[in-house]
Design a protein around this motif. Structure first.
Motif, PDB file in Angstrom:
ATOM      1  N   LEU A  28       0.960  -1.159  -0.063  1.00  0.00           N
ATOM      2  CA  LEU A  28      -0.069  -0.129   0.097  1.00  0.00           C
ATOM      3  C   LEU A  28       0.916   1.253   0.083  1.00  0.00           C
ATOM      4  O   LEU A  28       0.464   2.036  -0.806  1.00  0.00           O
ATOM      5  N   GLU A  29       1.994   1.204   0.697  1.00  0.00           N
ATOM      6  CA  GLU A  29       2.856   2.393   0.982  1.00  0.00           C
ATOM      7  C   GLU A  29       3.617   2.663  -0.614  1.00  0.00           C
ATOM      8  O   GLU A  29       3.479   3.820  -0.997  1.00  0.00           O
ATOM      9  N   THR A  30       4.028   1.588  -1.233  1.00  0.00           N
ATOM     10  CA  THR A  30       4.397   1.813  -2.429  1.00  0.00           C
ATOM     11  C   THR A  30       3.345   2.342  -3.569  1.00  0.00           C
ATOM     12  O   THR A  30       3.578   3.402  -4.420  1.00  0.00           O
ATOM     13  N   TYR A  31       2.109   1.947  -3.217  1.00  0.00           N
ATOM     14  CA  TYR A  31       0.988   2.308  -4.187  1.00  0.00           C
ATOM     15  C   TYR A  31       0.772   3.713  -4.094  1.00  0.00           C
ATOM     16  O   TYR A  31       0.437   4.581  -5.033  1.00  0.00           O
ATOM     17  N   ARG A  32       0.633   4.266  -2.959  1.00  0.00           N
ATOM     18  CA  ARG A  32       0.483   5.712  -2.238  1.00  0.00           C
ATOM     19  C   ARG A  32       1.477   6.448  -2.775  1.00  0.00           C
ATOM     20  O   ARG A  32       1.478   7.750  -3.171  1.00  0.00           O
ATOM     21  N   ALA A  33       2.978   6.093  -2.993  1.00  0.00           N
ATOM     22  CA  ALA A  33       3.819   6.878  -3.178  1.00  0.00           C
ATOM     23  C   ALA A  33       3.881   7.171  -4.888  1.00  0.00           C
ATOM     24  O   ALA A  33       4.636   8.017  -5.338  1.00  0.00           O
ATOM     25  N   LEU A  34       3.085   6.403  -5.803  1.00  0.00           N
ATOM     26  CA  LEU A  34       3.232   6.598  -6.919  1.00  0.00           C
ATOM     27  C   LEU A  34       2.269   7.879  -7.144  1.00  0.00           C
ATOM     28  O   LEU A  34       1.401   8.249  -6.575  1.00  0.00           O
ATOM     29  N   SER A  35       2.856   8.732  -8.163  1.00  0.00           N
ATOM     30  CA  SER A  35       1.900   9.855  -8.612  1.00  0.00           C
ATOM     31  C   SER A  35       0.732   9.419  -9.304  1.00  0.00           C
ATOM     32  O   SER A  35       0.267   8.250  -9.600  1.00  0.00           O
ATOM     33  N   GLY A  36      -0.263  10.472  -9.452  1.00  0.00           N
ATOM     34  CA  GLY A  36      -1.544  10.169 -10.077  1.00  0.00           C
ATOM     35  C   GLY A  36      -1.508   9.797 -11.432  1.00  0.00           C
ATOM     36  O   GLY A  36      -2.123   8.678 -11.649  1.00  0.00           O
ATOM     37  N   LEU A  37      -0.632  10.090 -12.341  1.00  0.00           N
ATOM     38  CA  LEU A  37      -0.436   9.548 -13.679  1.00  0.00           C
ATOM     39  C   LEU A  37       0.219   8.157 -13.632  1.00  0.00           C
ATOM     40  O   LEU A  37      -0.220   7.357 -14.679  1.00  0.00           O
ATOM     41  N   GLY A 154      -8.372   3.394 -15.266  1.00  0.00           N
ATOM     42  CA  GLY A 154      -7.271   4.400 -15.102  1.00  0.00           C
ATOM     43  C   GLY A 154      -7.555   5.623 -14.507  1.00  0.00           C
ATOM     44  O   GLY A 154      -6.855   6.419 -13.603  1.00  0.00           O
ATOM     45  N   LEU A 155      -8.735   6.281 -15.130  1.00  0.00           N
ATOM     46  CA  LEU A 155      -9.078   7.489 -14.610  1.00  0.00           C
ATOM     47  C   LEU A 155      -9.535   7.605 -12.963  1.00  0.00           C
ATOM     48  O   LEU A 155      -9.047   8.332 -12.223  1.00  0.00           O
ATOM     49  N   ALA A 156      -9.864   6.281 -12.406  1.00  0.00           N
ATOM     50  CA  ALA A 156      -9.971   6.392 -11.069  1.00  0.00           C
ATOM     51  C   ALA A 156      -8.922   6.276 -10.183  1.00  0.00           C
ATOM     52  O   ALA A 156      -8.816   6.809  -9.032  1.00  0.00           O
ATOM     53  N   GLY A 157      -7.701   6.010 -10.921  1.00  0.00           N
ATOM     54  CA  GLY A 157      -6.216   6.138 -10.308  1.00  0.00           C
ATOM     55  C   GLY A 157      -5.797   7.440  -9.765  1.00  0.00           C
ATOM     56  O   GLY A 157      -4.792   7.638  -9.200  1.00  0.00           O
ATOM     57  N   LEU A 158      -6.548   8.665 -10.497  1.00  0.00           N
ATOM     58  CA  LEU A 158      -6.106   9.807  -9.826  1.00  0.00           C
ATOM     59  C   LEU A 158      -6.532  10.268  -8.547  1.00  0.00           C
ATOM     60  O   LEU A 158      -6.031  11.026  -7.760  1.00  0.00           O
ATOM     61  N   SER A 159      -7.413   9.228  -7.820  1.00  0.00           N
ATOM     62  CA  SER A 159      -7.488   9.377  -6.417  1.00  0.00           C
ATOM     63  C   SER A 159      -7.718   7.905  -5.838  1.00  0.00           C
ATOM     64  O   SER A 159      -8.490   7.216  -6.520  1.00  0.00           O
ATOM     65  N   VAL A 160      -7.343   7.776  -4.642  1.00  0.00           N
ATOM     66  CA  VAL A 160      -7.256   6.591  -3.997  1.00  0.00           C
ATOM     67  C   VAL A 160      -8.649   6.317  -3.481  1.00  0.00           C
ATOM     68  O   VAL A 160      -8.939   4.986  -3.709  1.00  0.00           O
ATOM     69  N   VAL A 161      -9.246   7.612  -3.004  1.00  0.00           N
ATOM     70  CA  VAL A 161     -10.778   7.125  -2.636  1.00  0.00           C
ATOM     71  C   VAL A 161     -11.544   6.609  -3.954  1.00  0.00           C
ATOM     72  O   VAL A 161     -12.384   5.612  -3.746  1.00  0.00           O
ATOM     73  N   THR A 163     -10.461   5.055  -6.475  1.00  0.00           N
ATOM     74  CA  THR A 163     -10.162   3.751  -6.716  1.00  0.00           C
ATOM     75  C   THR A 163     -11.016   2.636  -6.155  1.00  0.00           C
ATOM     76  O   THR A 163     -11.427   1.642  -6.572  1.00  0.00           O
ATOM     77  N   VAL A 164     -10.731   2.894  -4.703  1.00  0.00           N
ATOM     78  CA  VAL A 164     -11.674   1.822  -4.007  1.00  0.00           C
ATOM     79  C   VAL A 164     -13.126   1.832  -4.145  1.00  0.00           C
ATOM     80  O   VAL A 164     -13.513   0.684  -4.310  1.00  0.00           O
ATOM     81  N   ALA A 165     -13.715   2.991  -4.497  1.00  0.00           N
ATOM     82  CA  ALA A 165     -14.995   3.139  -4.778  1.00  0.00           C
ATOM     83  C   ALA A 165     -15.548   2.389  -5.848  1.00  0.00           C
ATOM     84  O   ALA A 165     -16.272   1.354  -6.292  1.00  0.00           O
ATOM     85  N   VAL A 166     -14.599   2.406  -7.186  1.00  0.00           N
ATOM     86  CA  VAL A 166     -14.662   1.915  -8.311  1.00  0.00           C
ATOM     87  C   VAL A 166     -14.521   0.311  -8.149  1.00  0.00           C
ATOM     88  O   VAL A 166     -15.153  -0.366  -8.777  1.00  0.00           O
ATOM     89  N   ALA A 167     -13.560   0.115  -7.416  1.00  0.00           N
ATOM     90  CA  ALA A 167     -13.250  -1.445  -7.114  1.00  0.00           C
ATOM     91  C   ALA A 167     -14.249  -2.218  -6.533  1.00  0.00           C
ATOM     92  O   ALA A 167     -14.660  -3.198  -6.852  1.00  0.00           O
ATOM     93  N   VAL A 168     -14.760  -1.455  -5.340  1.00  0.00           N
ATOM     94  CA  VAL A 168     -15.884  -2.168  -4.601  1.00  0.00           C
ATOM     95  C   VAL A 168     -17.219  -2.411  -5.754  1.00  0.00           C
ATOM     96  O   VAL A 168     -17.794  -3.423  -5.545  1.00  0.00           O
ATOM     97  N   LEU A 169     -17.773  -1.296  -6.356  1.00  0.00           N
ATOM     98  CA  LEU A 169     -18.706  -1.348  -7.132  1.00  0.00           C
ATOM     99  C   LEU A 169     -18.441  -2.699  -8.377  1.00  0.00           C
ATOM    100  O   LEU A 169     -19.390  -3.324  -8.533  1.00  0.00           O
ATOM    101  N   ALA A 170     -17.344  -2.355  -9.011  1.00  0.00           N
ATOM    102  CA  ALA A 170     -17.120  -3.503 -10.034  1.00  0.00           C
ATOM    103  C   ALA A 170     -16.856  -4.918  -9.472  1.00  0.00           C
ATOM    104  O   ALA A 170     -17.317  -5.685  -9.973  1.00  0.00           O
ATOM    105  N   GLY A 171     -16.358  -4.862  -8.135  1.00  0.00           N
ATOM    106  CA  GLY A 171     -16.010  -6.224  -7.550  1.00  0.00           C
ATOM    107  C   GLY A 171     -17.294  -6.680  -7.081  1.00  0.00           C
ATOM    108  O   GLY A 171     -17.483  -8.063  -7.433  1.00  0.00           O
ATOM    109  N   GLY A 172     -18.404  -6.113  -6.571  1.00  0.00           N
ATOM    110  CA  GLY A 172     -19.413  -6.465  -6.435  1.00  0.00           C
ATOM    111  C   GLY A 172     -20.368  -6.899  -7.374  1.00  0.00           C
ATOM    112  O   GLY A 172     -21.159  -7.939  -7.558  1.00  0.00           O
ATOM    113  N   LEU A 173     -20.449  -6.167  -8.553  1.00  0.00           N
ATOM    114  CA  LEU A 173     -21.049  -6.469  -9.685  1.00  0.00           C
ATOM    115  C   LEU A 173     -20.533  -7.438 -10.316  1.00  0.00           C
ATOM    116  O   LEU A 173     -21.265  -8.603 -10.777  1.00  0.00           O
ATOM    117  N   GLY A 174     -19.100  -7.938 -10.553  1.00  0.00           N
ATOM    118  CA  GLY A 174     -18.734  -8.976 -11.298  1.00  0.00           C
ATOM    119  C   GLY A 174     -18.740 -10.191 -10.300  1.00  0.00           C
ATOM    120  O   GLY A 174     -19.235 -11.305 -10.821  1.00  0.00           O
TER     121      GLY A 174
END
Length: 202
Positions: A28-37, A154-161, A163-174
């Motif tokens: 998680l720390e490495t992921y947060r250390a990445l820039s938005g792009l 990819g666009l969700a990667g601009l914000s960690v929040v 990313t989590v929201a899209v992952a939960v929605l897509a995960g529940g749907l899938g």
């Protein structure tokens, strides 16, 4: 004889030290250390590659899961969100018991199951969302759903929040659509097939 040799080669401390790397790919720390792009590029590429591999290898269940998620998203979410919670809990439990004597065998199995199903079904949920968006603009093709879903991830990667929201929605749907396809495949192949009671047969 072989399992005993395996336990002497792969000890619990080795599995515990490799656990975070195996579960997250990067921690998680490495992921947060990445820039938005950088997060945008990583998530777009990962979603695109997984979608192409899964839909290419499972040409039956993959497209059916996407179609089921698009046809009835509310039902898929109602089934998928609790199932996603259970699947994530099983994976987390497997990770926690890796360092114990019991976890040397069971923990690894639970983690492998979770790491196999969670990304695949989440990506299929993203493809279903992307396919619905692409259909609105006149591109009713599965490849358009793969591309749109990857762009959305990819666009969700601009914000960690986000990313989590899209992952939960897509995960529940899938996950919900995957469960429905799995249990639906055990039924009749055609809804028009009906069983006639023996007393009424001609």
């Amino acid at each position: 004889m072989w399992p005993l040799d395996l336990y002497t080669v792969v000890d619990p401390t080795t599995l515990q030290s490799l656990g975070p790397l195996a579960i997250g790919g990067i921690d998680l720390e490495t992921y947060r250390a990445l820039s938005g792009l950088e997060r945008v590029g990583v998530q777009f590429a990962a979603t695109l590659v997984i979608a192409l591999v899964v839909l290419g290898l499972s040409q039956g269940h993959g497209p059916r899961t996407v179609a089921k998620a698009r046809r009835s998203p509310v039902i898929s979410l109602c089934i998928g969100l609790p199932s996603l919670l259970v699947l994530a809990g099983v994976t987390g439990t497997g990770y926690l018991i890796i360092g114990t004597s019991l976890g040397t065998f069971f923990g690894v199995v639970l983690v492998i199951i979770g790491l196999t199903l969670l990304p695949i079904l989440t990506v299929l949920g993203l493809v279903a969302i992307g396919h619905s968006i692409a259909t609105r603009v006149g591109a009713d093709r599965l490849w358009a759903g793969v591309l749109t879903g990857s762009v959305l991830a990819g666009l969700a990667g601009l914000s960690v929040v986000a990313t989590v929201a899209v992952a939960v929605l897509a995960g529940g749907l899938g996950v919900g659509a995957g469960v429905r396809v799995l249990f639906g495949s055990s039924g009749t192949t055609s809804p028009d097939e009906r069983t006639v009671p023996p007393a009424n047969k001609i």
